[in-house]
Design a protein around this motif. Structure first.
Motif, PDB file in Angstrom:
ATOM      1  N   LYS A 257       4.065   7.287  -7.638  1.00  0.00           N
ATOM      2  CA  LYS A 257       4.653   8.379  -6.779  1.00  0.00           C
ATOM      3  C   LYS A 257       3.672   9.738  -6.689  1.00  0.00           C
ATOM      4  N   GLN A 258       3.230   9.829  -7.962  1.00  0.00           N
ATOM      5  CA  GLN A 258       2.351  11.097  -8.143  1.00  0.00           C
ATOM      6  C   GLN A 258       0.970  10.810  -7.576  1.00  0.00           C
TER       7      GLN A 258
ATOM      8  N   THR B 210      -1.288  12.709   3.786  1.00  0.00           N
ATOM      9  CA  THR B 210       0.063  12.214   3.132  1.00  0.00           C
ATOM     10  C   THR B 210       0.955  13.341   3.881  1.00  0.00           C
TER      11      THR B 210
ATOM     12  N   ASP C  63       8.782  -0.689   0.188  1.00  0.00           N
ATOM     13  CA  ASP C  63       9.397  -0.737  -1.103  1.00  0.00           C
ATOM     14  C   ASP C  63       9.014  -1.730  -1.904  1.00  0.00           C
TER      15      ASP C  63
ATOM     16  N   SER D  19       3.387   8.248   3.307  1.00  0.00           N
ATOM     17  CA  SER D  19       2.564   6.969   2.252  1.00  0.00           C
ATOM     18  C   SER D  19       1.616   6.372   3.281  1.00  0.00           C
TER      19      SER D  19
ATOM     20  N   THR E 178      -1.554   5.222  -3.844  1.00  0.00           N
ATOM     21  CA  THR E 178      -1.804   3.552  -4.214  1.00  0.00           C
ATOM     22  C   THR E 178      -3.491   3.418  -4.519  1.00  0.00           C
TER      23      THR E 178
ATOM     24  N   GLU F  48       6.069   3.100 -11.434  1.00  0.00           N
ATOM     25  CA  GLU F  48       6.494   3.548  -9.957  1.00  0.00           C
ATOM     26  C   GLU F  48       6.183   5.109 -10.133  1.00  0.00           C
ATOM     27  N   GLU F  49       6.469   5.532 -11.097  1.00  0.00           N
ATOM     28  CA  GLU F  49       6.183   7.050 -11.371  1.00  0.00           C
ATOM     29  C   GLU F  49       4.605   7.591 -10.879  1.00  0.00           C
TER      30      GLU F  49
END
Length: 116
Positions: free
Chosen positions: A96-97, A38, A70, A43, A100, A92-93
């Motif tokens: 991000k953390q 990463t 996106d 991503s 996927t 979504e959070e």
């Protein structure tokens, strides 16, 4: 990378998540930590999504590729909302953390929902 992509074109977030999982497992087998990947590419989901859309090697404009990635993340968040019963913002959070990895996302979403 294109040698390892499935023959079918897809923008299905779940299918791309499966590919991300395979990439991360293969990397771990080779002694490469997910953080290293990463740091290098950002991503992994976005890279695979972009590769699936531009299989012939032609890459779209950065803005269009970013919009497509996106959109795919938005679809993934929507699926997480439906399956785990959390809000879209929470989904979504988590993406991000965590990234996927679908199994991790689902597990964390159910944990998060249990805290509500």
């Amino acid at each position: 990378m294109t040698e390892h992509l499935p023959n079918a074109m897809t923008d299905d977030p779940a299918a791309i998540c499966d590919l991300v999982g395979q990439v991360m497992k293969a990397a771990r087998r080779e002694g490469i930590e997910p953080d290293e990947i990463t740091e290098e590419v950002g991503s992994v989901f976005g890279v695979i999504f972009d590769a699936m859309q531009h299989r012939e090697g032609s890459r779209g404009e950065g803005d269009e590729s970013d919009k497509a990635a996106d959109f795919a993340v938005d679809l993934l968040a929507g699926r997480l909302v439906r399956e785990a019963g959390i809000t879209h913002q929470e989904a979504e959070e988590l993406i991000k953390q965590i990234g996927t990895d679908w199994d991790c996302l689902r597990r964390e979403a159910h944990f998060l929902k249990g805290r509500h």
